[in-house]
Design a protein around this motif. Structure first.
Motif, short mmCIF file in Angstrom:
data_model
loop_
_atom_site.label_atom_id
_atom_site.label_comp_id
_atom_site.label_asym_id
_atom_site.label_seq_id
_atom_site.Cartn_x
_atom_site.Cartn_y
_atom_site.Cartn_z
N ILE A 1 0.87 -1.17 0.00
CA ILE A 1 0.00 0.00 0.00
C ILE A 1 0.90 1.22 0.00
O ILE A 1 1.65 1.45 0.93
N SER A 2 0.85 2.00 -1.09
CA SER A 2 1.72 3.16 -1.22
C SER A 2 1.07 4.38 -0.61
O SER A 2 -0.12 4.59 -0.73
N ARG A 3 1.89 5.19 0.07
CA ARG A 3 1.40 6.47 0.59
C ARG A 3 1.94 7.57 -0.31
O ARG A 3 2.93 8.23 -0.01
N SER A 4 1.28 7.76 -1.44
CA SER A 4 1.70 8.80 -2.37
C SER A 4 0.90 10.07 -2.12
O SER A 4 -0.18 10.03 -1.53
N PRO A 5 1.38 11.23 -2.57
CA PRO A 5 0.63 12.47 -2.36
C PRO A 5 -0.77 12.43 -2.96
O PRO A 5 -1.66 13.10 -2.48
N ARG A 6 -0.97 11.65 -4.01
CA ARG A 6 -2.28 11.65 -4.64
C ARG A 6 -3.30 10.80 -3.88
O ARG A 6 -4.43 10.69 -4.30
N ALA A 7 -2.93 10.26 -2.73
CA ALA A 7 -3.87 9.43 -1.98
C ALA A 7 -5.03 10.23 -1.41
O ALA A 7 -6.04 9.67 -1.07
N THR A 8 -4.89 11.54 -1.30
CA THR A 8 -5.98 12.34 -0.74
C THR A 8 -6.86 12.95 -1.83
O THR A 8 -7.84 13.60 -1.53
N GLY A 9 -6.53 12.75 -3.08
CA GLY A 9 -7.35 13.28 -4.15
C GLY A 9 -7.63 12.21 -5.17
O GLY A 9 -7.54 11.04 -4.89
N CYS A 10 -7.95 12.59 -6.39
CA CYS A 10 -8.21 11.61 -7.44
C CYS A 10 -6.89 11.15 -8.04
O CYS A 10 -5.99 11.95 -8.26
N PRO A 11 -6.72 9.84 -8.31
CA PRO A 11 -5.48 9.34 -8.87
C PRO A 11 -5.15 10.04 -10.18
O PRO A 11 -6.00 10.23 -11.03
N GLU A 12 -3.87 10.40 -10.35
CA GLU A 12 -3.44 11.06 -11.57
C GLU A 12 -3.62 10.13 -12.76
O GLU A 12 -3.27 8.95 -12.72
N GLY A 13 -4.19 10.66 -13.82
CA GLY A 13 -4.36 9.88 -15.03
C GLY A 13 -5.55 8.94 -15.00
O GLY A 13 -5.80 8.23 -15.96
N ALA A 14 -6.24 8.86 -13.88
CA ALA A 14 -7.40 7.97 -13.77
C ALA A 14 -8.68 8.80 -13.86
O ALA A 14 -8.70 9.97 -13.47
N PRO A 15 -9.75 8.21 -14.37
CA PRO A 15 -11.02 8.94 -14.39
C PRO A 15 -11.40 9.37 -12.99
O PRO A 15 -11.27 8.60 -12.04
N ALA A 16 -11.88 10.60 -12.86
CA ALA A 16 -12.21 11.12 -11.54
C ALA A 16 -13.32 10.31 -10.88
O ALA A 16 -13.49 10.37 -9.67
N SER A 17 -14.04 9.54 -11.66
CA SER A 17 -15.22 8.85 -11.12
C SER A 17 -14.95 7.40 -10.75
O SER A 17 -15.88 6.68 -10.42
N ASP A 18 -13.70 6.94 -10.79
CA ASP A 18 -13.44 5.52 -10.58
C ASP A 18 -13.35 5.13 -9.10
O ASP A 18 -14.08 4.27 -8.63
N VAL A 19 -12.44 5.71 -8.36
CA VAL A 19 -12.22 5.35 -6.96
C VAL A 19 -12.14 6.66 -6.18
O VAL A 19 -11.19 7.43 -6.34
N VAL A 20 -13.13 6.93 -5.34
CA VAL A 20 -13.34 8.26 -4.79
C VAL A 20 -13.25 8.22 -3.27
O VAL A 20 -13.96 7.44 -2.63
N ALA A 21 -12.42 9.08 -2.70
CA ALA A 21 -12.39 9.24 -1.25
C ALA A 21 -13.63 10.00 -0.81
O ALA A 21 -13.90 11.11 -1.27
#
Length: 549
Positions: A10-30
């Motif tokens: 499980i990676s703790r990248s900066p994008r973990a609090t927003g939408c994954p870069e390059g991924a559709p905004a509607s796929d996996v949502v916090a």
């Protein structure tokens, strides 16, 4: 990067609090309260969690794999799973950060629930798996945080549920557990009970479900813990009072299963008054936000309240009318919405012949329990779903009598006129689904009732919570017999595109079917005479709304 067992990273990248870069905004949502995606994308459960988080209510952090993924999964499971998996791990990293816990490892382990979340509520139709991430090491860590009994109980619950739903023993790898649980929930969209439910209500088979992954909180942790279900108002009678059940030391699946004796929600007020007051305040807030009566699942962990989900409460026909009128008087909904909240089927149910007191009291009482859905139904008692279905296919009226209902019993519940169970409370699976299906129901009648009723011709009284011997005669009411129906009819005449009256110098509508009402509207009529004015106007209002949409 922290690594879990057997390569679970499980990676703790900066994008973990927003939408994954390059991924559709509607796929996996916090579901952090900041996203503004519609209910159609987040599903009913995800939308409710996001709303509660936005308003700073006490909700365990969660993320949502959207309905769009659910649709793609049904078409191509493998590629869809692989396409979202890194984003799922990023969201898991976000859950770890939010909870200061670590998924699948100690000393402060994070366990998660994996739940379905269709756009239209389908209570009990799809699968849920709790306590995902459980391993030997996690059990030891939980014992260190609490007690060995708590840890063993949590492990037992997880193993039992995982085996039943995923149909295999849980692996030691927590990420493998998570992956299999997500797949099982997506696949449950096409379970026989879910398919039958959608067919009954004419719901879209192609919509798919979202999956909500949420940090676990534990009602089984200690004596100051528990779980419950609260309706902000009574969904059976429509009374303006809190209604629900509370189980000290239990988890939510215990409450809804109907297998455990529960206590009324007022027991929480006596045991933990501060928690009760906080829960009631949250319920009032959610009612105002939604403009509707809410059903809230909650957990109390060591004296701390957590809200797990909220949705519009399933309700009986009687409650639907009373609650719509209440909410209108309080200014939460307008006239048009009041009429929209009541369906022609609701009114038809109230106009069904009723059991008169003198008839009821003259018949031998065979069983008594909790009234879970009002109405009266008669038929032959069947204790097996297959036999009930066969009898219904022969055109015979059926009463389904079970120790408790299971999700797979829904097909039998659809075929029955009434439901009776030995165990379970007013928020059990049998009760909630019966209200949703509009089936007369009495629950919690006591052990041995199924065997004692099998094969008998009985009458189930969902108003009194009774089962009486024989097929009892009923008497019918009219639309003008209750103040609520009279008040609703007056409102409907103000907003309906087709006003209906019991008499007058207007064209006569011989029936209230959609085709007849549509023909009258197409002909340009604004007023008609009808034997069922309220049903006619409710039908016209719906047809008018469809035309506007």
């Amino acid at each position: 990067m922290p690594e879990g067992k057997r390569g679970c990273t499980i990676s703790r990248s900066p994008r973990a609090t927003g939408c994954p870069e390059g991924a559709p905004a509607s796929d996996v949502v916090a579901l952090n309260g900041d996203v503004n995606y519609p209910r159609e994308l987040l599903g009913n459960k995800g939308h409710g969690i996001n709303t509660m988080r936005r308003h700073k209510l006490p909700v365990p952090p969660a993320f949502c794999i959207t309905t769009g993924v659910g649709v793609r999964y049904l078409m191509a499971a493998g590629p869809t799973r692989e396409a979202i998996w890194n984003d799922v791990l990023d969201r898991m990293s976000w859950l770890e950060a939010e909870t200061s816990r670590t998924f699948g490892r100690g000393p402060r382990p994070l366990l998660v629930s994996v739940r379905s979340g269709a756009t239209e509520s389908m209570p009990g139709m799809m699968d849920t798996i709790l306590d995902v991430g459980m391993t030997d090491a996690v059990e030891r860590a939980l014992a260190g945080q609490g007690t060995s009994e708590f840890a063993r109980d949590t492990r037992r619950r997880f193993t039992r549920m995982y085996r039943r739903i995923v149909a295999t023993d849980p692996p030691d790898d927590p990420c493998a557990q998570l992956r299999a649980s997500i797949e099982a929930v997506f696949a449950s969209w096409n379970s026989p009970r879910a398919v039958a439910y959608r067919a009954h209500y004419g719901l879209d088979d192609q919509g798919g479900t979202a999956v909500v992954v949420q940090a676990m909180v534990f009602g089984n942790r200690c004596e100051n813990s528990g779980a419950g279900v609260l309706s902000s108002r009574n969904p059976i009678t429509g009374a303006n009072e809190p209604f629900g059940e509370w189980l000290p030391g239990g988890q939510g699946d215990d409450v809804v299963s109907g297998l455990v004796d529960v206590e009324p929600i007022t027991a929480l007020r006596g045991a933990q008054p501060a928690v009760y007051r906080e829960l009631m305040a949250a319920a009032r807030s959610l009612e105002r936000l939604a403009g509707d009566v809410q059903e809230i699942e909650f957990t109390v962990e060591n004296g701390t309240l957590w809200l797990l989900q909220t949705r519009a409460a399933e309700r009986s026909a009687q409650a639907a009318i009373r609650l719509a009128l209440q909410l209108r008087r309080e200014g939460l909904i307008d006239d048009a919405e009041t009429v929209r909240r009541v369906t022609p089927a609701h009114v038809q149910a109230l106009l069904m012949p009723a059991l008169q007191p003198e008839t009821r009291l003259a018949a031998p009482l065979l069983a008594k329990g909790l009234p879970a859905c009002p109405g009266v139904a008669s038929g032959t008692a069947h204790t097996e779903v297959d036999r009930a279905l066969a009898a219904a296919d022969r055109g015979e009226p059926v009463i389904l009598v079970r120790d408790h209902t299971r999700p797979e019993d829904v097909i039998g519940m659809l075929a029955a006129q009434g439901i009776v169970t030995e165990v379970g409370g007013a928020t059990s699976h049998a009760a909630v689904v019966s209200r949703e299906l509009g089936r007369v129901a009495v629950v919690g009648c006591g052990h041995g009732v199924a065997a004692s009723l099998a094969g008998k011709r009985i009458t189930v009284d969902g108003y009194e919570g009774e089962v009486r011997q024989g097929i009892l005669p009923l008497s019918a009411w009219s639309e003008n017999d209750t103040p609520e129906l009279h008040e609703l009819a007056a409102i409907a005449r103000r907003v309906s595109p087709l006003r209906a009256h019991t008499k007058g110098d207007y064209p006569t509508l011989d029936e209230h079917s959609e085709a007849a009402v549509r023909a009258a509207m197409t002909a340009g009529h604004t007023d008609v005479v009808s034997a069922t004015p309220l049903i006619t106007m409710l039908t016209a209002q719906r047809l008018g709304g469809e035309a506007t949409a």
